[in-house]
Design an enzyme around this catalytic site. Structure first.
Site, mmCIF file in Angstrom:
data_model
loop_
_atom_site.group_PDB
_atom_site.id
_atom_site.type_symbol
_atom_site.label_atom_id
_atom_site.label_comp_id
_atom_site.label_asym_id
_atom_site.label_seq_id
_atom_site.Cartn_x
_atom_site.Cartn_y
_atom_site.Cartn_z
ATOM 1 N N HIS A 100 1.064 -1.285 -0.189
ATOM 2 C CA HIS A 100 -0.437 0.036 0.069
ATOM 3 C C HIS A 100 0.998 1.670 -0.340
ATOM 4 O O HIS A 100 1.897 1.048 0.086
ATOM 5 C CB HIS A 100 -0.738 0.283 1.290
ATOM 6 C CG HIS A 100 -2.563 1.066 1.418
ATOM 7 N ND1 HIS A 100 -3.345 1.104 0.514
ATOM 8 C CD2 HIS A 100 -2.166 2.406 1.864
ATOM 9 C CE1 HIS A 100 -3.773 2.391 0.605
ATOM 10 N NE2 HIS A 100 -3.500 2.308 1.782
ATOM 11 N N ALA A 142 -2.382 -5.804 7.023
ATOM 12 C CA ALA A 142 -0.897 -5.347 7.258
ATOM 13 C C ALA A 142 -0.966 -4.138 6.435
ATOM 14 O O ALA A 142 -1.194 -3.574 5.396
ATOM 15 C CB ALA A 142 -0.519 -6.854 6.349
ATOM 16 N N PRO A 144 1.429 -2.392 5.546
ATOM 17 C CA PRO A 144 2.685 -1.646 4.345
ATOM 18 C C PRO A 144 2.046 -3.328 3.413
ATOM 19 O O PRO A 144 2.622 -2.818 2.055
ATOM 20 C CB PRO A 144 3.553 -2.265 4.631
ATOM 21 C CG PRO A 144 3.652 -2.219 6.550
ATOM 22 C CD PRO A 144 2.518 -3.169 6.967
ATOM 23 N N GLU A 145 1.283 -3.716 3.393
ATOM 24 C CA GLU A 145 0.319 -4.631 2.180
ATOM 25 C C GLU A 145 -0.862 -4.520 1.962
ATOM 26 O O GLU A 145 -1.240 -3.439 0.739
ATOM 27 C CB GLU A 145 0.772 -6.151 2.744
ATOM 28 C CG GLU A 145 2.205 -6.527 3.213
ATOM 29 C CD GLU A 145 1.939 -7.627 3.332
ATOM 30 O OE1 GLU A 145 1.477 -9.444 2.417
ATOM 31 O OE2 GLU A 145 2.535 -8.331 5.028
ATOM 32 N N MET A 146 -1.644 -4.772 1.705
ATOM 33 C CA MET A 146 -3.154 -4.919 1.147
ATOM 34 C C MET A 146 -3.883 -3.505 1.638
ATOM 35 O O MET A 146 -4.478 -2.663 1.547
ATOM 36 C CB MET A 146 -3.979 -5.692 0.996
ATOM 37 C CG MET A 146 -3.262 -6.363 0.270
ATOM 38 S SD MET A 146 -3.726 -8.484 -0.390
ATOM 39 C CE MET A 146 -5.351 -7.878 -1.302
#
Length: 343
Positions: A100, A142, A144-146
């Protein structure tokens, strides 16, 4: 005629000697703890299925759509396939996963392949998830992810009638579409991503499935001790101590130290030629260099360039046949579908 008979006899002896050597190698490999992917579809299903949520064609098809669905992310741009690209060995080809707002993984962790992940005993580099169903929930939420909260994911999916109908068709009319069921359905699809290779044919008794050079590399792979961590069906997937003999030369990159005991999940070697860069932090791009580093760090031995090249020749024989996956046509958003959020 007598000369021809002698030549044929010598040739037969030579062939027999090669066959005996191959049988000896096959026995050595099996005794080292390496196992083959089953040839029987029934036996394979027993291996990969979850009795709590049995694999069905409808669940797999729905799970595939959700796997490719970018609207499961907060931004509406990132899907599971973004970091675990089925067209790129099930990984993303970059050192640290990007999520993200173009955020690199804070610990500089590399995306493991999704192919054959069902064969892992644990999921994530630190082994914190016991199975794919649990693992699928993590990256979606998460930051830093989705970066998508559970409520947003459920709202997006249930806002599209086509998804609602597919869930009913797969699970029954009374199904409750919650976040766990969405993740579980993705996992059902992931459980089908198994890639048998020529190496499995060799393990099943086809002594000609590997070339002489690949067999030489396999013999080295066993003799050097690589099988101490890379074994069983997945040739990896268990938690093992890391930096056993020497410090990993890129250990400081990202600062990841494994679980509380310093254990790190051993990555599968299946399709390894397709999943560069290597190690948990993606610091090594050459497979030959990765082999030499593992020899130093884990085994406390020097693997020469020549030996490494031979082992790599074998490792490439682990590239398997991928299941055919066609890109799905996803449902159309509705006025009720929550809008993409880039913040």
């Amino acid at each position: 005629m007598k000369t021809a008979s002698v030549v044929l006899s010598l040739a037969f002896v030579g062939v027999s000697a090669f066959a005996a050597n191959d049988m000896q190698l096959l026995k050595k490999v099996k005794e080292s703890g390496i196992k083959a992917i089953p040839q029987s579809q029934l036996e394979l299903l027993k291996l990969v299925d979850d009795p709590n949520n049995p694999i069905t064609e409808k669940k797999v098809e729905l799970g595939k759509k959700l796997y490719f669905e970018p609207r499961l992310s907060k931004s509406g741009l990132i899907s599971c396939n973004t970091c675990h690209n089925l067209g790129m060995g099930g990984a993303d080809g970059v050192a640290a996963a990007i999520g993200h707002k173009w955020t690199a993984n804070p610990a500089h962790l590399n995306s493991p392949t999704v192919y054959n992940s069902v064969l892992n005993k644990v999921q994530f580099w630190d082994g914190r998830s016991p199975h794919l169903e649990d693992q699928a929930q993590g990256p979606i939420q998460a930051g830093p992810e989705m970066a998508a909260p559970k409520e947003l994911v459920v709202a997006r999916v249930t806002s599209m009638p086509e998804y609602v109908e597919e869930f009913k068709s797969a699970y029954g009319d009374k199904v409750k579409i919650d976040f766990k069921l969405i993740a579980d359905t993705i996992a059902v699809f992931e459980r089908t991503l198994v890639t048998p290779s020529r190496f499995d044919d060799f393990l099943h008794g086809d002594l000609n499935a590997l070339t002489p050079a690949e067999k030489e590399g396999l013999n080295l792979f066993v003799d050097k001790g690589c099988v101490s961590c890379h074994n069983d069906i997945g040739l990896g997937g268990t938690m093992q101590p890391f930096q056993v003999a020497k410090k990993y030369k890129f250990a400081s990159l990202g600062g990841f130290q494994g679980d509380k005991n310093g254990m790190v999940k051993t990555p599968t070697l299946r399709n390894i030629e397709e999943t560069a860069p290597y190690f948990h932090n993606g610091a090594i791009w050459s497979l030959a260099d990765a082999v030499k580093e593992m020899g130093s760090v884990q085994l406390g031995i020097n693997i020469s360039d020549k030996e490494s090249k031979k082992i790599v020749t074998f490792l490439k024989a682990l590239t398997g046949d991928k299941p055919e996956v066609s890109y799905p046509i996803l449902p159309v958003s509705t006025p009720k579908t929550p809008k993409p959020d880039m913040n």
